[in-house]
Write a protein that holds these residues in place. Structure first.
Motif, short mmCIF file in Angstrom:
data_model
loop_
_atom_site.label_atom_id
_atom_site.label_comp_id
_atom_site.label_asym_id
_atom_site.label_seq_id
_atom_site.Cartn_x
_atom_site.Cartn_y
_atom_site.Cartn_z
N GLU A 1 -44.26 -40.85 -41.03
CA GLU A 1 -45.66 -40.44 -41.15
C GLU A 1 -45.81 -39.15 -41.94
O GLU A 1 -46.91 -38.83 -42.41
CB GLU A 1 -46.30 -40.30 -39.77
CG GLU A 1 -45.63 -39.30 -38.84
CD GLU A 1 -44.62 -39.96 -37.91
OE1 GLU A 1 -44.43 -39.44 -36.79
OE2 GLU A 1 -44.01 -40.98 -38.31
N GLU A 2 -44.71 -38.41 -42.11
CA GLU A 2 -44.77 -37.21 -42.93
C GLU A 2 -44.77 -37.55 -44.42
O GLU A 2 -45.25 -36.76 -45.23
CB GLU A 2 -43.56 -36.31 -42.63
CG GLU A 2 -43.56 -35.75 -41.22
CD GLU A 2 -42.29 -34.98 -40.89
OE1 GLU A 2 -42.28 -34.27 -39.88
OE2 GLU A 2 -41.31 -35.08 -41.66
N GLU B 1 -40.88 -48.32 -50.57
CA GLU B 1 -40.24 -47.05 -50.95
C GLU B 1 -39.36 -46.54 -49.82
O GLU B 1 -38.22 -46.08 -50.05
CB GLU B 1 -41.31 -46.02 -51.29
CG GLU B 1 -40.77 -44.75 -51.93
CD GLU B 1 -40.25 -44.97 -53.35
OE1 GLU B 1 -39.18 -44.41 -53.68
OE2 GLU B 1 -40.90 -45.69 -54.13
N ALA B 2 -39.86 -46.63 -48.58
CA ALA B 2 -39.07 -46.17 -47.44
C ALA B 2 -37.82 -47.02 -47.27
O ALA B 2 -36.73 -46.50 -46.98
CB ALA B 2 -39.91 -46.23 -46.16
N ALA C 1 -35.18 -45.81 -38.53
CA ALA C 1 -34.18 -45.83 -39.60
C ALA C 1 -34.46 -44.72 -40.60
O ALA C 1 -33.54 -44.03 -41.07
CB ALA C 1 -34.18 -47.19 -40.30
N TYR C 2 -35.72 -44.55 -40.95
CA TYR C 2 -36.09 -43.52 -41.92
C TYR C 2 -35.76 -42.12 -41.38
O TYR C 2 -35.18 -41.29 -42.09
CB TYR C 2 -37.57 -43.62 -42.26
CG TYR C 2 -37.97 -42.77 -43.45
CD1 TYR C 2 -37.70 -43.20 -44.74
CD2 TYR C 2 -38.57 -41.53 -43.28
CE1 TYR C 2 -38.03 -42.42 -45.84
CE2 TYR C 2 -38.91 -40.74 -44.36
CZ TYR C 2 -38.64 -41.19 -45.64
OH TYR C 2 -38.97 -40.41 -46.72
N LYS C 3 -36.08 -41.90 -40.12
CA LYS C 3 -35.78 -40.60 -39.53
C LYS C 3 -34.27 -40.38 -39.43
O LYS C 3 -33.76 -39.29 -39.72
CB LYS C 3 -36.41 -40.50 -38.14
CG LYS C 3 -36.20 -39.14 -37.47
CD LYS C 3 -36.92 -39.07 -36.12
CE LYS C 3 -36.71 -37.70 -35.47
NZ LYS C 3 -37.39 -37.63 -34.15
N PHE C 4 -33.54 -41.44 -39.07
CA PHE C 4 -32.09 -41.33 -38.88
C PHE C 4 -31.36 -41.09 -40.20
O PHE C 4 -30.49 -40.24 -40.30
CB PHE C 4 -31.57 -42.60 -38.22
CG PHE C 4 -30.12 -42.55 -37.85
CD1 PHE C 4 -29.71 -41.95 -36.66
CD2 PHE C 4 -29.15 -43.09 -38.67
CE1 PHE C 4 -28.37 -41.90 -36.31
CE2 PHE C 4 -27.81 -43.05 -38.33
CZ PHE C 4 -27.42 -42.44 -37.14
N TYR C 5 -31.73 -41.86 -41.24
CA TYR C 5 -30.99 -41.80 -42.50
C TYR C 5 -31.56 -40.79 -43.49
O TYR C 5 -30.84 -40.30 -44.36
CB TYR C 5 -30.95 -43.18 -43.16
CG TYR C 5 -30.11 -44.18 -42.40
CD1 TYR C 5 -28.72 -44.09 -42.39
CD2 TYR C 5 -30.69 -45.20 -41.69
CE1 TYR C 5 -27.94 -44.99 -41.68
CE2 TYR C 5 -29.92 -46.12 -40.99
CZ TYR C 5 -28.55 -46.00 -40.98
OH TYR C 5 -27.78 -46.90 -40.29
N CYS C 6 -32.87 -40.52 -43.38
CA CYS C 6 -33.51 -39.65 -44.37
C CYS C 6 -33.89 -38.29 -43.79
O CYS C 6 -34.30 -37.39 -44.53
CB CYS C 6 -34.75 -40.34 -44.95
SG CYS C 6 -34.39 -41.95 -45.70
#
Length: 270
Positions: free
Chosen positions: A149-150, A162-163, A139-144
């Motif tokens: 891990e970065e 926070e994520a 979800a974080y990679k898709f939306y943000c």
């Protein structure tokens, strides 16, 4: 995008000694409280669970028994935390299935009868799964547009909170009216709509032992397990009063017992 809030929204995450809602305890609670005027307040507590943290949980979270041995217990923090959540809607990642039910158990063990029914419960994971069906990292990679891990350490409540906040904002941006051509992928910036969208089951208690259903044309509470599955709770309490005592004395969550007691008291006053 600014959240469209009528009252504060608390986004939170727990780290715990395990996954059993009845038996396990909180070791970390982190939250972001967003007010309608846009103000944000953050909090992060390490908590003494009053039991040993299993080795696998220490390895997963990085939180050790030494980290929490001198920290306050949940009971010592309960009054303060109830003030944080009071009068607010509540959001998290997988929160409707795990974090909120476990938090409810901790409050009840601490002697605080926190009424979660007054809060709209928004599960960011449910929104994500219904829209894209993946986990928090995806979800974080898709939306943000970045890998978790970065930006974060894995399996820490403050980091995951926070994520989760950033993912929720990304969801609202991506599914805003007019943002895409798929009419099924429109998500209003409204806490009631998000809470309704987050709900997978029409549970009365968090464990799903009691659910809402239509009985004789009326929406009422029914048992969702055992010999009285599908039967109206009020009818069972009237016809088999010993069933109440069996549940109260049994290995059910405090929240289930709390809900059942409220129904019993309501019916007794009729």
């Amino acid at each position: 995008m600014k959240l469209n809030l009528q009252k504060p929204l608390v986004i939170f995450d727990l780290e715990t000694t395990g996954l059993d809602i009845v038996k396990e305890r909180v070791i970390q609670l982190s939250y972001i409280k967003i007010y309608p005027d846009g103000r944000e307040v953050r909090g992060d507590e390490l908590i003494n669970p009053e039991k040993a943290i299993p080795v696998e949980i220490e390895q997963l979270t990085g939180i050790t028994n030494d980290d929490v041995k001198d920290k306050p217990t949940f009971k010592q923090l309960a009054a303060k935390l109830s003030e944080v959540f009071a009068g607010s809607d509540i959001a998290g990642f997988n929160s409707n299935h795990f974090d909120v039910p476990l938090l409810a158990e901790e409050f009840l063990r601490a002697g605080i009868d926190f009424d979660f029914s007054k809060s709209r419960l928004i599960d960011v994971q449910t929104i994500f799964h219904r829209m894209e069906r993946r986990n928090l990292a995806a979800a974080y990679k898709f939306y943000c547009g970045r890998k978790m891990e970065e930006d974060f350490e894995a399996h820490r409540a403050d980091q995951d909170t926070e994520a989760t906040y950033r993912v929720l904002m990304g969801e609202l941006d991506k599914y805003a009216p007019g943002a895409n051509e798929d009419p099924e992928k429109v998500l209003p910036n409204d806490m009631q709509a998000l809470a309704d969208f987050s709900k997978l089951n029409d549970n009365v208690d968090f464990a799903g032992r009691i659910v809402w259903a239509e009985v004789n044309g009326q929406r009422t509470e029914v048992f969702n397990f055992g010999k009285y599955k599908g039967k109206a709770v009020a009818d069972v309490l009237r016809l088999d009063p010993g069933y109440y005592g069996w549940i109260i004395g049994g290995d059910f969550t405090y929240n289930t017992k709390q809900v059942l007691t409220r129904i019993r008291l309501r019916e007794a006053q009729k």
